[in-house]
Design a protein around this motif. Structure first.
Motif, PDB file in Angstrom:
ATOM      1  N   PHE A 143      22.140  26.465-108.910  1.00 40.95           N
ATOM      2  CA  PHE A 143      22.734  26.243-107.275  1.00 40.95           C
ATOM      3  C   PHE A 143      22.643  24.812-106.855  1.00 40.95           C
ATOM      4  CE2 PHE A 143      21.189  30.988-107.828  1.00 40.95           C
ATOM      5  CZ  PHE A 143      22.474  31.485-107.722  1.00 40.95           C
TER       6      PHE A 143
ATOM      7  N   PHE B  68      21.815  24.251-104.144  1.00 36.77           N
ATOM      8  CA  PHE B  68      20.286  24.201-103.146  1.00 36.77           C
ATOM      9  C   PHE B  68      19.005  24.666-104.117  1.00 36.77           C
ATOM     10  CE2 PHE B  68      23.957  24.130-100.085  1.00 36.77           C
ATOM     11  CZ  PHE B  68      23.909  22.938 -99.801  1.00 36.77           C
TER      12      PHE B  68
ATOM     13  N   ASN C  85      17.616  27.092-104.671  1.00 37.14           N
ATOM     14  CA  ASN C  85      17.260  28.418-104.591  1.00 37.14           C
ATOM     15  C   ASN C  85      16.169  29.031-105.527  1.00 37.14           C
ATOM     16  OD1 ASN C  85      20.039  28.093-103.426  1.00 37.14           O
ATOM     17  ND2 ASN C  85      18.921  29.482-101.948  1.00 37.14           N
TER      18      ASN C  85
ATOM     19  N   ILE D 282      12.602  30.669-105.993  1.00 43.56           N
ATOM     20  CA  ILE D 282      11.525  31.541-105.116  1.00 43.56           C
ATOM     21  C   ILE D 282      10.287  30.802-104.778  1.00 43.56           C
ATOM     22  CG2 ILE D 282      10.381  33.807-104.778  1.00 43.56           C
ATOM     23  CD1 ILE D 282      13.266  34.118-105.125  1.00 43.56           C
ATOM     24  N   PRO D 283      10.069  30.611-103.350  1.00 46.43           N
ATOM     25  CA  PRO D 283       8.757  29.834-103.211  1.00 46.43           C
ATOM     26  C   PRO D 283       7.496  30.366-103.544  1.00 46.43           C
ATOM     27  CG  PRO D 283       9.908  30.552-101.027  1.00 46.43           C
ATOM     28  CD  PRO D 283      10.779  30.925-102.104  1.00 46.43           C
TER      29      PRO D 283
END
Ligand SMILES: Nc1ncnc2c1ncn2[C@@H]1O[C@H](COP(=O)(O)OP(=O)(O)OP(=O)(O)O)[C@@H](O)[C@H]1O
Ligand SMILES: [Mg+2]
Lengths: 237, 794
Positions: A95, A97, A99, A101-102
């Motif tokens: 993606f 940005f 994306n 998962i933090p």
């Protein structure tokens, strides 16, 4: 390659975003065919509709009108469950940005996808391919933007997808790591025959594509075939 | 070695749990409190129901009771042949005046006989300590547990009693309880006083001889056969016993001890279901808000999961696990809380209710239903949020949320913008942009305020009850009851007792009131029309004067009989000449003790066809001469009962207030937990939703103070809005609880009263919770990692 049955076929694909009274025509009647094993670069100005097209191809979004087929699946008529299955079985995404998962480490972000894939790569190996073997236990917040992007690339290729859809996979990368990523994409494309679509603002990358598609204001304005595909090592920008 | 590899999604779950630990713990604590209160009350309720049933069966509590003046023992056989009667137990019961060592005032003993040989057929006693009386001993008694405890009497102790006009020493040989006296209350008094009233069990022969009752009985208890009609047995018994001076047979519903236990059980049920239902609802509501917002803040992550082919079901399950873990922790916290409080409560109950064994126990069905309620509500909240997430196409979910469409707020549009600083404008615009969300936050805090208000209601109610009963209603110092009704000039005799300042005679007569098919046993209290020592006062302090004609009824009594002012009741007098007459219902008073009937003294005398007669007197006394008065009263055979208001008040405060305080402290403690949980969650969620924006502002050069003002200012504004709303909701909850309790309870009415202190208390607690939450958030704002926040989205 034309002659083989197309992997993706779109017919009069349109996407209109409605924001109150304002209508944004992100795509206006796109007709496109993508073939097995093809490496396609999508070029176009910001806001021209590239991400929108890619999202529709990947089953992340549905067109407002027109049709899109993956092999014999009509994605434009598919249910949400069918689209989920389609993405799970066939598509790898990078993606714009990232994306990630933090709350998951680099390794876990990759595992998240390999765990539900049929014949995935080893996540560590996938991270090693993008040169991040040393950073596998770092959380996204502990990685630079470029490193996060490379984790996103590793996450996309690790499931050995049939199609790989990359939204500016090198956007945040320096020359050297950009090359590493392009080599990974090229290798996956060549060795696994993965149909690959890459959006980029970097025209130099176009040299390694089979075809280059130009989009402007939601329409395909030009399609060019490369006589000879350059290998990533030959590219310079 | 077995290795279990955790999936990446479960790792995310663990990290999310850890990351959200503060908020989730707050939610779990609220769930724990809700479940704790529910289980405490539920367990107590089930224990009481269970113990009562067991006790009644094992110790053969009778179904129908009657008191007569005097009937021959041979009548027992005839009673036994009545259709529907399974067993008959006759006995003698009398009130006697006692002089207990260490007690200034005279006490009253309810003398009850036990059969000469073998256990009683009905209403058997359970001997807690010591032994039963020797068959022919004339000076041995068993005493009731509460009386023994209150006066430190043990087997081996002794006290004096007036037995048929003579003082006699009685030796305590044992401490006992009986299903007839689970709750010990003097019938004429309305409030328990274990120091000055107790049950004495004595051998039948001894009592027969001492009171000239050889071969006679004055009370009878009856067990019914399985399918007997209680009403039929009561009427045939009435017919049979009428000429022996029957006070009217009655069933368990009119049995004093049973009625009070029933009321208590009902109250526990109301508390258990209603109050903790409210707690659970609030907990569920907060779970709902937290999850909705959590899922909203993770919408891009949901997008990624879906983009890579995780199905809606798997994603939903992932978030549901978060809910389940929180509920599990909450339940795990609730159970020990319930154990602790339940045992505390049982301890208090054992002071009031004398069962062979009364323990609190965990109710498995209660646990299941409480957990289920939490679960359903939590899942309900999660479901809504997940559906919203599922509806979003993943492409859109992954985009950063589009910048909100702000516009000038109403205040600004009205032209006051010059008055507002930039930060104030940000606060107002943010609130106005998402009114529903702001409203929900306000509602959450308001519910916390409401619970605080409702939690302290008990304190207000108790104060009001004490004030009404002991200041407004009982204006006398001492109530004297005569052994037999006396002619009115007894008043002069009373006046001449030492220390008496004023005396007002009264007449109390046991009656049965009938209206259509409904019937109630009570006593009519006849008061001097110009008297001042006993007032009839409603729950709102409205003083009601006695009607010149007819009856004044308690609202609850009027309701049970279905009468309104203007109706005519049938009054069956249960003593003396036992007249039956029609009496006008002249008025209704919404008073504290629910089943009273009042008349003027002359009207009551006329109803009883007697000359000016009184059965007791209210007196005010000179406190300096009280010891002298009590000493005299102890030796006065014409006075059977002495109720000292100050002593009763002290006792009431000590015993009843203690139990009410425990419940109130419990409620308040939980309300504080909820208040803190709600406020903290509200601020914490706001921080995680707006961390990005706030960090951006910090990057732009805003100070920590300034961003704190933006974040906390918004919260302060919402808290300020929530407080009055919470007051209103709290009032509503109290009104609901009071209505529910008063609908089922007859012996005692709850006044609906909330004082300014209660509202102030709720205000202070919520303000403290808000301030503490603010401080914790301040700490977080200082640690706000600007770079990390800008690099990733939370
Ligand atoms: N969710 C949306 N709602 C409204 N408009 C949208 C939305 N997503 C995209 N658009 C609009 O659709 C048009 C095409 O967007 P798209 O993201 O496909 O552009 P792009 O070619 O990928 O641009 P870039 O190179 O900047 O990423 C843009 O004008 C954009 O503003
Ligand atoms: Mg784009």
């Amino acid at each position: 390659m034309p002659g083989n049955a197309a992997v993706f076929v779109t017919r009069h694909l349109s996407k209109v975003y409605r924001m109150g009274e304002v209508e944004v025509h992100a795509l206006r009647g796109v007709d496109l065919e993508l073939y097995p094993g093809e490496f396609v670069v999508l070029l176009g100005a910001s806001g021209s509709g590239k991400s929108t097209l890619l999202n529709i191809l990947g089953g992340l979004d549905v067109p407002t009108s027109g049709e899109v087929f993956y092999l014999d699946h009509n994605l434009s008529a598919a249910s949400a469950d069918d689209l989920t299955r389609f993405r799970r079985e066939h598509v790898g995404f990078v993606f714009q940005f990232y994306n990630l998962i933090p709350s998951l480490t680099a390794l876990e972000n990759v595992s998240l996808v390999t765990e539900i894939a049929d014949h995935p790569l080893d996540p560590i190996e996938a991270l090693a391919m993008v040169g991040l073997k040393e950073r596998i236990n770092h959380f996204p917040a502990q990685l630079s933007g470029g490193e996060q992007q490379r984790v996103a690339v590793a996450r996309a290729v690790a499931k050995r997808p049939d199609v790989l859809l990359c939204d500016e996979p090198t956007g945040a990368l320096d020359y050297a790591s950009g090359k590493i990523v392009l080599e990974v994409l090229d290798r996956v494309n060549r060795e696994l025959g993965t149909t690959t679509v890459v959006i980029t603002h970097n025209a130099a990358i176009a040299a390694m594509a089979d075809r280059i598609i130009h989009i402007s204001s939601g329409e395909i304005v030009e399609v060019k075939c490369n006589e000879r595909k350059a290998s990533p090592s030959e590219l310079a920008w | 070695m077995v290795t279990w590899k955790m999936s990446a999604l479960d790792r995310k779950l663990l990290r999310d749990l850890w990351h959200l630990r503060g908020q989730l713990l707050a939610v779990a604590a609220i769930v724990g409190c809700g479940i704790g209160v529910f289980l405490t009350m539920r367990g107590m309720y089930e224990s009481l129901v269970h113990e009562r049933a067991d006790y009644y069966t094992q110790y053969r509590f009778a179904d129908v009771f009657d008191n007569v003046k005097r009937a021959p023992e041979s009548l027992a056989k005839r009673i036994a042949t009545l259709p529907g009667v399974a067993a008959v137990q006759t006995g003698i019961s009398l009130e006697v005046t006692l002089d207990v060592p260490g007690l200034r005032e005279p006490a009253t003993g309810q003398l009850v006989t036990i059969p000469q040989t073998g256990p009683a057929l009905l209403n058997q006693i359970y001997i807690r300590r010591g032994r039963t009386v020797a068959p022919n001993a004339t000076d041995e008694v068993l005493i009731s547990e509460a009386f023994a405890q209150a006066n430190n009497l043990e087997p081996g102790s002794h006290f004096e009693a007036v037995i048929n006009g003579h003082w006699q020493r009685l030796n305590v040989v044992g401490i006992a309880i009986s299903p007839e006296f689970i709750y010990v209350l003097r019938p004429t008094s309305g409030l328990p006083d274990d120091r000055r009233y107790g049950i004495l069990w004595m051998g039948r022969n001894a009592v027969e001889h001492a009171f000239d009752m050889a071969g006679a009985f004055n009370n009878v208890a009856i067990a019914l056969t399985k399918n007997a009609s209680e009403a039929d047995v009561i009427s045939s018994l009435d017919r049979l016993l009428d000429r022996y001076g029957s006070l009217g047979a009655y069933g368990r519903i009119d049995h004093l001890s049973d009625k009070i236990i029933s009321d208590e059980i009902n109250q526990d049920r109301v508390y258990g279901f209603l109050v903790s239902g409210i707690f659970l609802a609030v907990a569920a509501f907060i779970i709902n808000i937290v999850l909705t917002r959590l899922i909203a803040t993770q919408r891009d992550q949901i997008g990624v999961l879906k983009a890579f082919g995780y199905s809606n079901g798997v994603v939903a399950w992932h978030y549901l696990k978060l809910v389940l873990v929180t509920l599990l922790i909450g339940t795990a916290m609730g159970i020990p809380v319930a154990y602790w409080m339940g045992n505390l409560l049982a301890d208090i109950y054992r002071d009031f209710f004398h069962f062979p064994r009364l323990e609190w126990s965990l109710s498995p069905t209660g646990l299941i239903s409480a957990t289920a309620v939490c679960l359903v509500a939590a899942l309900g909240g999660a479901y809504g949020a997940l559906m919203r997430a599922a509806r979003l196409p993943p492409a859109e979910a992954m985009l950063p949320e589009p910048p909100g469409r702000f516009r000038p707020t109403l205040i600004e549009r009205l032209g006051f913008q010059r008055l507002l600083s930039v930060t104030t404008r940000m606060i107002l615009r943010n609130l106005e942009r998402r009114p529903i969300k702001a409203l929900l936050s306000v509602l959450g805090i308001a519910l916390a305020v409401a619970i605080l208000v409702a939690g302290r209601y008990g304190v207000d109610a108790l104060d009001r009850i004490i004030d009404i009963q002991f200041r407004a209603v009982q204006r006398e110092d001492v109530m004297l009851e005569f052994a037999n009704p006396r002619s009115a000039n007894v008043r002069h005799a009373v006046r001449h007792l030492p220390g008496i300042l004023t005396a007002e005679p009264f007449r109390a007569a046991p009656v049965r009131l009938r209206f259509q098919h409904r019937m109630r046993r009570t006593a009519i209290l006849g008061l001097s029309p110009d008297g001042d020592l006993r007032a009839i006062v409603g729950l709102d302090y409205d003083r009601v004067s006695l009607p010149t004609e007819g009856l004044l009824l308690s609202a609850k009594l009027a309701e049970t009989l279905g009468v309104v002012p203007g109706d005519r009741l049938t009054v069956e007098v249960l003593e003396g000449r036992r007249e039956t007459s029609e009496v006008l219902v002249a008025g209704i008073v919404n008073d504290l003790v629910g089943i009273s009937a009042y008349m003027t003294l002359p009207n009551l005398n006329r109803l009883l066809h007697e000359d000016a007669t009184s059965s007791g007197a209210f007196v005010s006394i000179d406190p300096n001469l009280s010891t002298e008065l009590y000493t005299t009263l102890k030796r006065l055979p014409t006075v059977r009962g002495v109720s000292v208001k100050a002593a009763m008040l002290a006792n009431f405060k000590e015993v009843i207030a203690r139990s009410m305080q425990v419940q109130t402290v419990m409620n308040i403690f939980f309300a504080c937990v909820i208040a803190f949980g709600v406020v903290y969650n509200s601020v914490r969620i706001a921080l995680s939703e707006r961390g990005h924006e706030l960090a951006s502002l910090r990057v732009l050069g805003f100070t920590q103070r300034e961003i704190a003002v933006i974040l906390l200012g918004e919260q302060a504004l919402m808290t300020a809005a929530a407080i009055p709303l919470g007051f209103a909701i709290g009032y509503g909850i109290c009104a609901g609880v009071v209505a529910a309790i008063n609908a089922t309870q007859e012996t005692f009415r709850m006044p609906l009263v909330l004082t300014a202190q209660t509202f102030a208390f709720a205000f202070v607690v919520v303000s403290i919770a808000a301030a503490l939450s603010g401080m914790m958030i301040w700490g977080r704002l200082r640690r706000l990692d600007l770079v990390a926040v800008l690099k990733t989205r939370e």
